[in-house]
Design a protein around this motif. Structure first.
Motif, PDB file in Angstrom:
ATOM      1  N   GLY A 191     -17.627 -25.337   1.640  1.00  0.00           N
ATOM      2  CA  GLY A 191     -18.721 -25.230   2.585  1.00  0.00           C
ATOM      3  C   GLY A 191     -18.286 -25.437   4.014  1.00  0.00           C
ATOM      4  O   GLY A 191     -19.012 -26.033   4.813  1.00  0.00           O
ATOM      5  N   SER A 192     -17.112 -24.938   4.360  1.00  0.00           N
ATOM      6  CA  SER A 192     -16.544 -25.162   5.683  1.00  0.00           C
ATOM      7  C   SER A 192     -16.395 -23.836   6.427  1.00  0.00           C
ATOM      8  O   SER A 192     -15.850 -22.872   5.884  1.00  0.00           O
ATOM      9  CB  SER A 192     -15.177 -25.844   5.565  1.00  0.00           C
ATOM     10  N   ARG A 193     -16.887 -23.800   7.674  1.00  0.00           N
ATOM     11  CA  ARG A 193     -16.771 -22.575   8.467  1.00  0.00           C
ATOM     12  C   ARG A 193     -15.327 -22.308   8.860  1.00  0.00           C
ATOM     13  O   ARG A 193     -14.898 -21.175   8.973  1.00  0.00           O
ATOM     14  CB  ARG A 193     -17.626 -22.682   9.731  1.00  0.00           C
ATOM     15  N   GLU A 194     -14.594 -23.358   9.149  1.00  0.00           N
ATOM     16  CA  GLU A 194     -13.203 -23.255   9.555  1.00  0.00           C
ATOM     17  C   GLU A 194     -12.494 -24.529   9.115  1.00  0.00           C
ATOM     18  O   GLU A 194     -13.093 -25.412   8.525  1.00  0.00           O
ATOM     19  CB  GLU A 194     -13.087 -23.054  11.065  1.00  0.00           C
ATOM     20  N   GLY A 195     -11.230 -24.622   9.396  1.00  0.00           N
ATOM     21  CA  GLY A 195     -10.498 -25.816   8.995  1.00  0.00           C
ATOM     22  C   GLY A 195      -9.876 -25.709   7.624  1.00  0.00           C
ATOM     23  O   GLY A 195      -9.364 -26.685   7.092  1.00  0.00           O
ATOM     24  N   GLY A 196      -9.936 -24.509   7.028  1.00  0.00           N
ATOM     25  CA  GLY A 196      -9.280 -24.301   5.750  1.00  0.00           C
ATOM     26  C   GLY A 196      -7.778 -24.147   5.923  1.00  0.00           C
ATOM     27  O   GLY A 196      -7.234 -24.315   7.017  1.00  0.00           O
ATOM     28  N   PRO A 197      -7.086 -23.795   4.857  1.00  0.00           N
ATOM     29  CA  PRO A 197      -5.619 -23.662   4.911  1.00  0.00           C
ATOM     30  C   PRO A 197      -5.173 -22.383   5.619  1.00  0.00           C
ATOM     31  O   PRO A 197      -4.564 -21.486   5.028  1.00  0.00           O
ATOM     32  CB  PRO A 197      -5.221 -23.663   3.432  1.00  0.00           C
ATOM     33  N   LEU A 227      -6.866 -15.107   1.242  1.00  0.00           N
ATOM     34  CA  LEU A 227      -7.853 -15.389   0.201  1.00  0.00           C
ATOM     35  C   LEU A 227      -7.916 -16.887  -0.083  1.00  0.00           C
ATOM     36  O   LEU A 227      -8.991 -17.438  -0.372  1.00  0.00           O
ATOM     37  CB  LEU A 227      -7.498 -14.612  -1.069  1.00  0.00           C
ATOM     38  N   TRP A 228      -6.778 -17.549  -0.009  1.00  0.00           N
ATOM     39  CA  TRP A 228      -6.730 -19.012  -0.165  1.00  0.00           C
ATOM     40  C   TRP A 228      -7.658 -19.676   0.846  1.00  0.00           C
ATOM     41  O   TRP A 228      -8.463 -20.551   0.503  1.00  0.00           O
ATOM     42  CB  TRP A 228      -5.283 -19.460   0.028  1.00  0.00           C
ATOM     43  N   ASN A 229      -7.570 -19.262   2.095  1.00  0.00           N
ATOM     44  CA  ASN A 229      -8.411 -19.847   3.131  1.00  0.00           C
ATOM     45  C   ASN A 229      -9.881 -19.531   2.888  1.00  0.00           C
ATOM     46  O   ASN A 229     -10.755 -20.399   3.029  1.00  0.00           O
ATOM     47  CB  ASN A 229      -7.978 -19.330   4.501  1.00  0.00           C
ATOM     48  N   LEU A 281      -4.644  -9.963   9.941  1.00  0.00           N
ATOM     49  CA  LEU A 281      -3.419  -9.152   9.969  1.00  0.00           C
ATOM     50  C   LEU A 281      -2.787  -9.071   8.588  1.00  0.00           C
ATOM     51  O   LEU A 281      -2.279  -8.011   8.185  1.00  0.00           O
ATOM     52  CB  LEU A 281      -2.434  -9.740  10.978  1.00  0.00           C
ATOM     53  N   CYS A 282      -2.815 -10.177   7.851  1.00  0.00           N
ATOM     54  CA  CYS A 282      -2.274 -10.157   6.486  1.00  0.00           C
ATOM     55  C   CYS A 282      -3.069  -9.209   5.594  1.00  0.00           C
ATOM     56  O   CYS A 282      -2.497  -8.519   4.738  1.00  0.00           O
ATOM     57  CB  CYS A 282      -2.269 -11.566   5.899  1.00  0.00           C
ATOM     58  N   LEU A 283      -4.383  -9.153   5.789  1.00  0.00           N
ATOM     59  CA  LEU A 283      -5.202  -8.234   4.993  1.00  0.00           C
ATOM     60  C   LEU A 283      -4.860  -6.781   5.309  1.00  0.00           C
ATOM     61  O   LEU A 283      -4.838  -5.925   4.416  1.00  0.00           O
ATOM     62  CB  LEU A 283      -6.686  -8.503   5.250  1.00  0.00           C
ATOM     63  N   VAL A 284      -4.593  -6.490   6.581  1.00  0.00           N
ATOM     64  CA  VAL A 284      -4.163  -5.134   6.951  1.00  0.00           C
ATOM     65  C   VAL A 284      -2.853  -4.795   6.247  1.00  0.00           C
ATOM     66  O   VAL A 284      -2.684  -3.687   5.701  1.00  0.00           O
ATOM     67  CB  VAL A 284      -4.012  -5.020   8.478  1.00  0.00           C
ATOM     68  N   LEU A 285      -1.933  -5.743   6.249  1.00  0.00           N
ATOM     69  CA  LEU A 285      -0.658  -5.518   5.566  1.00  0.00           C
ATOM     70  C   LEU A 285      -0.863  -5.360   4.060  1.00  0.00           C
ATOM     71  O   LEU A 285      -0.156  -4.579   3.409  1.00  0.00           O
ATOM     72  CB  LEU A 285       0.299  -6.675   5.852  1.00  0.00           C
ATOM     73  N   ILE A 324     -15.645 -18.051   9.858  1.00  0.00           N
ATOM     74  CA  ILE A 324     -14.870 -17.655  11.030  1.00  0.00           C
ATOM     75  C   ILE A 324     -13.518 -17.121  10.564  1.00  0.00           C
ATOM     76  O   ILE A 324     -12.644 -17.894  10.156  1.00  0.00           O
ATOM     77  CB  ILE A 324     -14.674 -18.844  11.982  1.00  0.00           C
ATOM     78  N   PRO A 325     -13.323 -15.808  10.573  1.00  0.00           N
ATOM     79  CA  PRO A 325     -12.032 -15.254  10.113  1.00  0.00           C
ATOM     80  C   PRO A 325     -10.908 -15.624  11.065  1.00  0.00           C
ATOM     81  O   PRO A 325     -11.116 -15.759  12.274  1.00  0.00           O
ATOM     82  CB  PRO A 325     -12.288 -13.742  10.092  1.00  0.00           C
ATOM     83  N   GLN A 326      -9.723 -15.773  10.509  1.00  0.00           N
ATOM     84  CA  GLN A 326      -8.560 -16.138  11.293  1.00  0.00           C
ATOM     85  C   GLN A 326      -7.735 -14.896  11.618  1.00  0.00           C
ATOM     86  O   GLN A 326      -7.550 -14.023  10.763  1.00  0.00           O
ATOM     87  CB  GLN A 326      -7.706 -17.145  10.528  1.00  0.00           C
TER      88      GLN A 326
END
Length: 690
Positions: free
Chosen positions: A352-358, A342-344, A306-310, A299-301
């Motif tokens: 192995g987590s869909r979401e809940g990363g940093p 990229l960290w997230n 937006l950071c990737l666009v920048l 699940i992209p945040q």
């Protein structure tokens, strides 16, 4: 010498102001040192206790959060004094200070000039500090959710872990600045060449935090690669030479770093890193829905997107900049904007987590970049309007610099005054606990009860926290949280130390007040089956201080030897396992050995498959929780998919206990339980004693 001092002094003063603002943040958190028994406060502090006691990191104790948190907090406590109360200050100080370094790195990349960054950074940091402390300032409501990682040290010190990226950027920019100055003054030999500097810094900071370290390394490497393409164009031999140098030098930097942080025990660092990577993907979690099976499940945040666009815009800027200095700053901006999302992504893939990363890393960076881009646009507009008007331009520059400085210093002065006044006014209903060096609410009485009932006892804590700190004890295995005993080697060492230890009592969080303990018991049944077999609580939670259970050896095997049968219903995708005792009134827990086969379809990886899981739903436990009006599903857990034999607990109520196993993903994974054998039955302290 005078010229050097003139150049360096403003930056020293900048760091002093940033440190002062971070101190305000740390003092505010330190006012009330109350904690939750399974949160991150002691996760941050426990490794530092081992370090300051003279133990070797990774060799003698586990370092789960990375070397950055360990040595940052440890270095501060070495100066301030070793206590839990001061550790609360230190962790929050470092959290905010590293956020300020992220602000500084972003200022350098966006504003383009050191003088602009010098004055914008403290003003922006002071503004964010007001936002973090809920002071009503412009955009407070919009930006406050984005800087959550900076506002709190959190459960996993993520802002401190994320500092690897801004630290790498700032060190590289500083080194490039020194190189450029030495180059102009014909003293190049006294500076580090860029082709050595960049990979050395990137490799050295990888162990700062394993997940952010990897993201930082990749983003810096890609930024460096784009800069090489700008420099050498199609001269592939020169590019490949620099790439080879980058890999070699960064590996040397990594090796030197590991040797230093592990006190000369690189194999111990490698073993712990491998153990964590082997278990991180399947071990954590209580829900099947939160796991990442396919890459498309990620699940992209929005902030990350937006950071990737920048990052793309900065990448274009690397090639469009006229000067190498501007291109280097664009590469820094590229690395920042790529590294945070990229960290997230890496965290979610490896865990192995869909979401809940940093996700807060990208959010914090976005919160910083938005006002900076506005400021850059205003400065460019002002520059064009005042073009040819030297005196007004200089006056505007001096006024802006003075305004930023006055604002930052005013916030610092008011913040420090507030912290002093809060101390002079007393701590209200809080109680000072001298053994912990901090003020606490009702936990002070609870800790006094725990200390009194365990006077003179040696302890083995599955979640070592305040009691061990109060009594000056360290966890015997060096793994302060059982959830960090990750890897077969680490679990065997933990269990062996427990079985052969001579300590008097075992301390576990009470599931009555700490919901995660229900998961911890089931997920760590490899340990708790030994605890249930030979130990029993000396009192319930209420009579033990209200936070923990304290266990003593019974001197006999606690197996109730309850006759029972096991029924299996399975279809290759799910398994329902039911244990039925001969006594229809029996309530307890069965230790069940599963012999199972887990497999995935041969084309799973080609279809984008990343992970497969074996999920266990504690059906009977969930029913008991619903009946008691407690949160269900907290006892669900995962089994390893690379084993064939594993022990699981099955809670039994009124003679029947049920669990279900589910192979994930459902369209590719399969599970079959060949045999299920009840090894023992015990009184279930978690569900019936309380």
């Amino acid at each position: 010498m005078k010229q050097t001092l003139k150049r360096v002094l403003p930056w020293v003063l900048l760091l002093a102001v940033l440190a002062g603002l971070a101190a305000v943040h740390g003092l505010d958190a330190n006012f009330d040192a109350s904690y939750e028994i399974m949160n991150g406060d002691f996760q941050n502090y426990n490794p530092v206790r081992h370090l300051l006691a003279g133990q070797a990191p990774y060799q003698d104790f586990a370092v789960y959060l990375g070397a950055g948190e360990l040595y940052s907090v440890g270095g501060l406590l070495l100066v301030l004094g070793n206590s839990f109360g001061r550790s609360v200050f230190a962790t929050n100080f470092c959290t905010w200070f590293y956020f300020e370094l992220l602000v500084l790195a972003a200022c350098a990349a966006v504003l383009g000039r050191g003088r602009r960054a010098l004055f914008a950074c403290p003003a922006l940091s002071a503004w964010f500090l007001l936002i973090a402390h809920d002071v009503p300032v412009p955009l407070q409501a919009q930006l406050r959710p984005l800087i959550e990682y900076a506002a709190r040290n959190g459960n996993s010190a993520r802002m401190m872990r994320g500092a690897a990226l801004p630290l790498a950027i700032l060190l590289i920019l500083l080194g490039l600045r020194v190189w450029a100055r030495r180059d102009r003054t014909a003293q190049r030999g006294k500076a580090v060449a860029p082709w050595v500097l960049v990979p050395a810094v990137a490799g050295f900071l990888v162990p700062w935090s394993n997940d952010m370290g990897a993201a930082m390394y990749i983003s810096v490497a890609l930024g460096y690669g784009l800069f090489l393409l700008r420099q050498y164009g199609t001269a592939w031999k020169r590019i490949l030479l620099r790439v080879g140098q980058y890999i070699l030098i960064s590996c040397v930097g990594l090796g030197v770093s590991v040797l230093l942080i592990s006190f000369g025990h690189p194999i111990a660092w490698l073993q712990q890193t491998r153990g964590v990577s082997a278990f991180q993907g399947w071990y954590y979690g209580t829900s099947a829905d939160g796991k990442l099976c396919y890459l498309t499940d990620y699940i992209p945040q929005p902030a990350g997107a937006l950071c990737l666009v920048l990052a793309v815009l900065f990448a274009v800027g690397i090639f469009r900049c006229r000067r190498n200095r501007s291109a280097a700053l664009a590469a820094a901006g590229f690395a920042l904007c790529l590294g945070m999302p990229l960290w997230n992504l890496l965290y979610c893939i490896l865990s192995g987590s869909r979401e809940g990363g940093p996700t807060g890393g990208a959010q914090a960076l976005l919160a910083i970049l938005l006002p900076l881009f506005v400021l850059r646009a205003v400065l460019e507009l002002a520059g064009r309007l005042l073009q040819g008007h030297t005196k007004p331009a200089h006056l505007l520059g001096y006024a802006s610099a003075a305004g930023c400085t006055v604002f930052a210093c005013a916030v610092l002065a008011v913040g420090m005054t507030g912290q002093v006044q809060s101390r002079l006014g007393g701590h209200g209903d809080l109680t000072y606990v001298p053994e912990l060096g901090g003020w606490f609410g009702d936990q002070a009485d609870k800790l006094a009860t725990e200390k009194a009932m365990n006077e003179g006892k040696t302890l083995f804590g599955t979640y070592s926290s305040a009691l061990e700190a109060m009594t000056g004890q360290l966890q015997p295995t060096g793994v302060d949280y059982i959830i960090h005993a990750m890897g077969d080697r680490q679990r065997l060492a933990y269990l062996t130390a427990f079985q052969t230890g001579t300590f008097d009592r075992v301390v576990t969080p009470s599931a009555k007040v700490a919901l995660s303990e229900r998961w911890s018991r089931n997920a760590n049944w490899w340990f708790y089956r030994e605890l249930y077999r030979w130990w029993s609580p000396v009192a319930n939670t209420y009579n033990s201080g209200g936070m923990h259970l304290f266990w003593e050896r019974t001197g006999v095997c606690n197996d109730l030897a309850q006759p029972c049968t096991v029924d299996l219903a399975q279809d290759g995708k799910t398994v329902t396992l039911t244990v039925t005792t001969d006594d229809p009134t029996f309530c307890g827990v069965a230790d069940v050995t599963l012999d199972y086969t887990f497999s995935v379809d041969s084309g799973y990886t080609l279809r984008g498959g990343l992970h497969s899981f074996l999920f266990c739903t504690a059906v009977t436990e969930n029913e008991l929780c619903v009946a008691a009006e407690r949160d269900p599903d907290q006892g669900n857990f995962f089994l390893p998919t690379d084993r064939s034999v594993y022990n699981v607990p099955v809670t039994i109520s009124d003679g029947v206990g049920t669990i279900t196993l589910e192979a994930l993903p459902q369209d590719a994974a399969h599970v079959t339980v060949n045999t299920a054998t009840v090894e023992a039955t015990y009184f279930d302290w978690e569900y019936f004693f309380e």
